[in-house]
Design a protein around this motif. Structure first.
Motif, PDB file in Angstrom:
ATOM      1  N   MET A   1       0.831  -1.189   0.000  1.00  9.26           N
ATOM      2  CA  MET A   1       0.000   0.000   0.000  1.00  9.26           C
ATOM      3  C   MET A   1       0.879   1.257   0.000  1.00  9.26           C
ATOM      4  O   MET A   1       1.905   1.288   0.647  1.00  9.26           O
ATOM      5  CB  MET A   1      -0.876  -0.003   1.256  1.00  9.26           C
ATOM      6  N   SER A   2       0.470   2.274  -0.763  1.00  8.34           N
ATOM      7  CA  SER A   2       1.241   3.512  -0.823  1.00  8.34           C
ATOM      8  C   SER A   2       1.115   4.278   0.484  1.00  8.34           C
ATOM      9  O   SER A   2       0.013   4.463   0.996  1.00  8.34           O
ATOM     10  CB  SER A   2       0.718   4.413  -1.946  1.00  8.34           C
ATOM     11  N   PRO A   3       2.253   4.767   1.019  1.00  6.30           N
ATOM     12  CA  PRO A   3       2.154   5.603   2.201  1.00  6.30           C
ATOM     13  C   PRO A   3       1.492   6.934   1.844  1.00  6.30           C
ATOM     14  O   PRO A   3       1.631   7.423   0.725  1.00  6.30           O
ATOM     15  CB  PRO A   3       3.612   5.811   2.617  1.00  6.30           C
ATOM     16  N   VAL A   4       0.773   7.505   2.799  1.00  5.46           N
ATOM     17  CA  VAL A   4       0.176   8.831   2.601  1.00  5.46           C
ATOM     18  C   VAL A   4       1.115   9.840   3.252  1.00  5.46           C
ATOM     19  O   VAL A   4       1.328   9.826   4.464  1.00  5.46           O
ATOM     20  CB  VAL A   4      -1.232   8.916   3.232  1.00  5.46           C
ATOM     21  N   GLU A  27       1.328   8.500  -2.053  1.00  6.36           N
ATOM     22  CA  GLU A  27       0.147   9.366  -2.137  1.00  6.36           C
ATOM     23  C   GLU A  27       0.481  10.625  -1.350  1.00  6.36           C
ATOM     24  O   GLU A  27       0.854  10.552  -0.182  1.00  6.36           O
ATOM     25  CB  GLU A  27      -1.072   8.671  -1.540  1.00  6.36           C
ATOM     26  N   ASP A  41       0.624   9.603   7.106  1.00  7.30           N
ATOM     27  CA  ASP A  41       1.592   8.732   7.784  1.00  7.30           C
ATOM     28  C   ASP A  41       2.916   9.431   8.040  1.00  7.30           C
ATOM     29  O   ASP A  41       3.709   9.001   8.885  1.00  7.30           O
ATOM     30  CB  ASP A  41       1.870   7.493   6.917  1.00  7.30           C
ATOM     31  N   ARG A 196       7.553   3.422   4.152  1.00  7.52           N
ATOM     32  CA  ARG A 196       6.988   2.074   3.899  1.00  7.52           C
ATOM     33  C   ARG A 196       7.555   1.040   4.863  1.00  7.52           C
ATOM     34  O   ARG A 196       6.888   0.066   5.188  1.00  7.52           O
ATOM     35  CB  ARG A 196       7.316   1.631   2.465  1.00  7.52           C
TER      36      ARG A 196
END
Length: 198
Positions: A1-4, A27, A41, A196
């Protein structure tokens, strides 16, 4: 999943950082309020004017929530003025200037001189095989690093040879220069990978 990853959006090169983070597979979202900070994040603190950024963060009630998130271990990437905001100690600052802290370094504000003294340089980075072309604009440098701080890059030529311009302290990354102005997304990718790994 892409970190925000949030970008402090009250001053500085916000769009450019968002574009580079997106290019690096993260993101990215502008952050202006505590409610937006709560949804990310990690954070990027861009270049700008460190005292103005401090005042704006206080005016928008972001300063203390940011300080708390950093103390609680949120990853942050500070560039130029962002490096100053992360530093535990500043020299050449304005009387009463406060920082978010967390990065165990002493940073000299406007160390390379005024706007007219802006310059570009190719830097060697431990993490990268090829040199990184850096843009310095009224840039700070690091005068002292704590025992847990890793020096990632120094200036290798000219009157500022040997000056520290990139550091990492656990989840905090900081550069004296503006990586968002280069078109080279490697540093943003390095930071996204750090996020990540959490």
């Amino acid at each position: 999943m892409s970190p925000v990853i949030g970008v402090f959006a009250l001053q500085g090169n916000v769009r450019e950082h968002v574009a580079m983070l997106t290019q690096a597979g993260a993101e990215a979202r502008p952050v202006r309020r505590p409610s937006e900070l709560a949804q990310v994040d990690a954070m990027v603190l861009p270049g700008g004017e460190s005292t103005t950024m401090e005042k704006l963060a206080r005016a928008f009630e972001l300063f203390e929530p940011l300080q708390k998130r950093i103390a609680d271990g949120m990853p942050v990437f500070g560039t130029c003025a962002g490096m100053i905001l992360l530093a535990n100690e500043i020299t050449g600052g304005i009387a009463g200037q406060e920082t978010l802290g967390g990065l165990d370094v002493t940073v000299r504000r406007n160390a390379f001189g005024r706007q007219v003294d802006s310059f570009e340089a190719d830097l060697e980075f431990a993490a990268f095989e090829a040199p990184y072309h850096a843009v310095f604009i009224r840039a700070p440098w690091v005068e002292r690093v704590g025992p847990q701080v890793e020096v990632l890059s120094t200036v290798s030529s000219g009157p500022a040879t040997g000056r520290i311009v990139a550091v990492r302290h656990d989840r905090l990354l900081a550069t004296s220069f503006h990586p968002e102005l280069t078109g080279d997304a490697r540093l943003h990718g390095y930071f996204a990978e750090l996020v990540r790994e959490l």
